[in-house]
Design an enzyme around this catalytic site. Structure first.
Site, PDB file in Angstrom:
ATOM      1  CG  ASP A   2      -2.078   6.785   0.151  1.00  0.00           C
ATOM      2  OD1 ASP A   2      -2.883   6.028  -0.411  1.00  0.00           O
ATOM      3  OD2 ASP A   2      -0.857   6.540   0.239  1.00  0.00           O
ATOM      4  CE  LYS A  28       0.956  -1.678   2.522  1.00  0.00           C
ATOM      5  NZ  LYS A  28       0.853  -0.703   1.418  1.00  0.00           N
ATOM      6  CG  ASP A  32       2.601   1.248  -4.302  1.00  0.00           C
ATOM      7  OD1 ASP A  32       2.447   0.749  -3.168  1.00  0.00           O
ATOM      8  OD2 ASP A  32       1.718   1.902  -4.885  1.00  0.00           O
ATOM      9  CD  GLU A  73       1.813   2.850   0.910  1.00  0.00           C
ATOM     10  OE1 GLU A  73       0.666   3.215   1.220  1.00  0.00           O
ATOM     11  OE2 GLU A  73       2.191   1.671   0.976  1.00  0.00           O
TER      12      GLU A  73
END
Lengths: 181, 622
Positions: free
Chosen positions: B206, B87, B25, B184
């Protein structure tokens, strides 16, 4: 015996699933078949195998997805049936629509614009429901024209009307989205 | 001809070979690596047992690279060279980055993607992410004791092609074989669904550090089918921190702050946000480098107010995804909460109110994605336990299309199409005698090219001169199971074929990656050589094993001659695999692969036919 391979499967989405060429279709059965086949061909099932297997898996899974998408949706399915008969119902130069149909389209669109401008989500919801009802009647006629009467002329006419209505439905939904945002 | 070995029924034929695969992850704030051990997915901790690796990289002037907690410690003293939340920069240009002015970095506009100037030179977000991934790979290999077969790496479902490609490039740069890029929320759904034997319609909400995803799934008899997905790839916990940061500046009437003070205030903002999870108010007191003193109290009510529009954005995206799936909130059986930011009480309340039910919080929102990814990695690596068969059918989040006349977008593949998917469309020339055509590939939902993301351009040359409108150029889009796009174009009418594959222009070219990999390995050439040989040997053994297993099941599909040829190729490969000649191993592998291509195709055909036959039995029973 026909060889059951990618080439064969590409030619006829119905044959790919072993289903008869009909507009009337048991969607649950299609779902079941789709899952059964995908469970065997999907790239995830072949990820640990050599490159050749993985490539094959992608080709099969892509084809199964395309066939499933086409057959699941009644409008895409009807267009595909007509295409197998050599008729392209979507051709622009063939759009002679009945006058009253076109007038009604205009009325619908005006109503959508009005509801959008006045942020009237309830009446948009109501339009969505009414249009869906009207379309389900049209789809019943379409299945009859294709499966029982084999009246391709009438079927393409209905398909063109339904293409208008699907577009209209999208516009209603887009208006709803804009109002709710 | 060699005799085939047949094992006792029910007995495993090959010695148990567990392939080492991990799930990663790669988060905005924290990253994790997990694996399946004795049938259980577990997160692998560092030497102190800490499961999370802060996604922070420090490039020291002394040439050292620190990753994780050590890098985090450098944040306050060396903010410019300490990269957090990288990210958010993946596959992005400068103009894409919101609140850039609040960040302490020295940005440079780069080709297709921004770059950062650090004490160790100019770094791309791909390289920085690769440093994080390398640390995770090392953690995995240290725990498992051997090189990894591969990894499943998770990405936000709403990541576009540029962001996915960048992530895959980063993994390759870190020396990781990517088994799959996995969305994800889908990873979370796997972890939740398998744990709870869930059946029915579920939503996964999420909210991570920098991204928001909402996915609607149908779970049924071992199949996880994503019906629709939506979100915002630039909305996450960081934005809530930023709202508090702005509130502090405003309340304390601060003048523009230095990079160090900015970082300090952001840290205090994040702490206040976390404190409010369990308390009604959070004290914020801090002495800045400028000498100014901040002493404020942030209440839940104020925090709720200043972050309301952010929460509403997530609910609007949720409503849209449900509509795409043609569902209503009450159709949803359960809402799985993922990502540390879902701990915020206002998020919990908003989700509960929208769905009319309490969300499911029984999984650790920080770990669930990594655990799901590990489970998927285990399956993809071929460590299959019978009876544990499940399959994932995912979708692309954003429509793919190309530019037509007047700067308009023609959509080729619509959003929420199940992958893998391919779609072709014909185009024609605009001018008489036109011999080339530029194809501009874009992603997004808007009608104007300028409002969509440009993914790349390709040129088709060598079209025979014809009158305008006579050529037929078929453009084919293919999206693979990682959600990555490739585009090809070819002229159809003349039989002359001009064909090219597009490699997106935003990413790194294969050559660039190869060069970077070489750089990184030059000081450890011996190591790299041994590693490559070891990998080839493992790969060869897997190929032999896979072929043997295929022969055991389906030798009937082959003529005696064909089988003899395959047996011969296996024998040749086995003869070289014990040696240290990597080229010989690779050549023998190629030969065996060629020999089994047709066999593989026949097996696949048979498999589909059996799936169809299976249906008639089920129907007889029904």
């Amino acid at each position: 015996m026909t060889t059951y391979d990618l080439e064969f499967a590409r030619k006829d989405h119905f044959a790919l699933f072993g289903l008869p060429r009909r507009q009337a279709l048991d969607v649950e059965q299609l779902e079941r078949l789709y899952r059964n086949i995908q469970a065997r061909v999907h790239p995830d099932r072949h990820a640990h195998l050599p490159e050749a297997n993985r490539r094959l898996a992608m080709q099969w899974a892509t084809l199964i997805n395309e066939a499933y998408r086409t057959l699941k949706d009644p409008l895409a399915r009807a267009r595909y049936l007509l295409k197998l008969e050599g008729i392209d119902a979507g051709l622009e130069n063939n759009t002679a629509m009945p006058m009253d149909f076109l007038t009604r389209q205009m009325e619908w669109r005006e109503a959508v614009e009005e509801a959008r401008a006045s942020e009237d989500a309830d009446s948009l919801d109501d339009m969505h429901r009414r249009l869906r009802q009207e379309m389900s009647v049209q789809y019943a006629y379409l299945a009859e024209a294709l499966d029982e009467r084999h009246d391709l002329q009438r079927a393409s006419g209905l398909v063109r009307q339904l293409m208008f209505h699907e577009k209209l439905l999208q516009e209603i939904d887009a208006a709803l989205e804009a109002v709710e945002a | 001809m060699a005799l085939l070995q047949i094992a006792e029924p029910g007995e495993s034929t090959a010695p148990h070979q567990h392939r080492l695969a991990v799930g990663i992850d790669l988060g905005t704030t924290n990253s994790l690596v997990a694996t399946v051990r004795s049938g259980m997915a577990v997160v692998l901790g560092d030497e102190f047992g800490r499961p999370l690796l802060p996604s922070v990289v420090h490039y020291g002037a002394d040439g050292h690279i620190e990753v994780g907690f050590a890098a985090q410690a450098c944040q306050a003293i060396d903010p410019k060279n300490t990269i957090v939340s990288v990210k958010r920069f993946m596959g992005r240009g400068l103009k894409d980055i919101a609140h850039r002015e609040a960040l302490p970095y020295d940005f440079i506009e780069g080709e297709g993607m921004l770059r950062l100037r650090t004490a160790q030179g100019i770094k791309s977000p791909v390289e920085i992410s690769a440093d994080i991934l390398r640390a995770l790979r090392q953690r995995g290999e240290a725990a498992l004791g051997d090189p990894l077969t591969g990894a499943v790496i998770t990405v936000p479902a709403y990541f576009d092609d540029a962001q996915r490609q960048a992530t895959k490039d980063a993994a390759r740069l870190a020396g990781i074989n990517v088994l799959r890029l996995l969305n994800e929320p889908t990873a979370a759904a796997i972890a939740y669904g398998l744990d709870n034997a869930a059946e029915g319609l579920y939503a996964v909400y999420d909210l991570g550090g920098g991204t928001f995803d909402i996915s609607i799934l149908r779970l049924s008899r071992g199949i996880f089918q994503v019906l629709a997905t939506g979100g915002d790839s630039a909305l996450g916990g960081d934005d809530f921190d930023h709202r508090i940061f702005c509130w502090i500046i405003e309340q304390a009437k601060l003048r523009p702050v230095s990079a160090e003070d900015g970082r300090l205030l952001l840290t205090r903002a994040r702490e206040a946000k976390e404190y409010l999870t369990a308390h009604a108010e959070a004290p914020i007191s801090v002495r800045l480098g400028s000498g100014e003193y901040v002493d404020l109290t942030l209440t839940s009510a104020i925090f709720g107010d200043i972050s309301r529009t952010l929460v509403q954005k997530t609910i609007a995206a949720t409503r849209k995804a449900l509509r795409e799936a043609q569902l209503k909130p009450e159709d949803i059986k359960g809402v799985v909460m993922v990502g540390g930011a879902t701990r915020m009480p206002q998020i919990q309340r908003a989700v509960a109110e929208f769905f009319g039910q309490e969300p499911l919080n029984n999984l650790d929102p920080d770990k669930v994605v990594a655990l799901g990814a590990a489970t998927q990695a285990n399956l993809l690596a071929g460590n299959r336990i019978s009876g544990d068969e499940w399959l994932l059918l995912d979708v692309i989040p954003l429509s793919l299309g190309l530019e037509t006349m007047g700067g308009l977008v023609e959509k080729i593949i619509p959003r929420n199409a199940t992958i893998p998917v391919a779609r072709a469309q014909d185009f024609t020339t605009f001018k008489d005698g036109q011999t080339a055509m530029a194809i501009h590939v874009v992603q997004g939902e808007r009608e104007l090219v300028s409002d969509c993301r440009s993914l790349g351009r390709l040129e088709l040359r060598g079209i025979p001169p014809m009158v305008a409108g006579a050529a037929r150029i078929r453009v084919t889009f293919q999206v693979d199971a990682d959600g990555l796009l490739s585009v090809s174009a070819r002229e159809q009418t003349t039989g002359i074929e001009a064909r090219i594959e597009v490699k997106p222009s935003y990413g790194l070219s294969d050559d660039e990656i190869a060069a970077m990999l070489k750089d990184g390995m030059s000081h450890a050439a011996d190591d790299a050589f041994r590693r490559a040989l070891r990998e080839a040997q493992v790969e060869a053994q897997r190929l032999v094993e896979a072929t043997r297993s295929a022969l055991r099941e389906d030798a009937a599909l082959l003529s005696t001659l064909e089988q003899a040829h395959i047996d011969l190729c296996i024998a040749r490969l086995e003869a070289v695999v014990i040696g240290d000649d990597r080229r010989a191993i690779e050549e023998a592998m190629d030969a065996l692969t060629k020999a089994t291509n047709e066999f593989a195709a026949r097996r696949m055909n048979q498999s589909v036919q059996r799936a169809l036959a299976g249906k008639s039995i089920a129907e007889l029973e029904a």
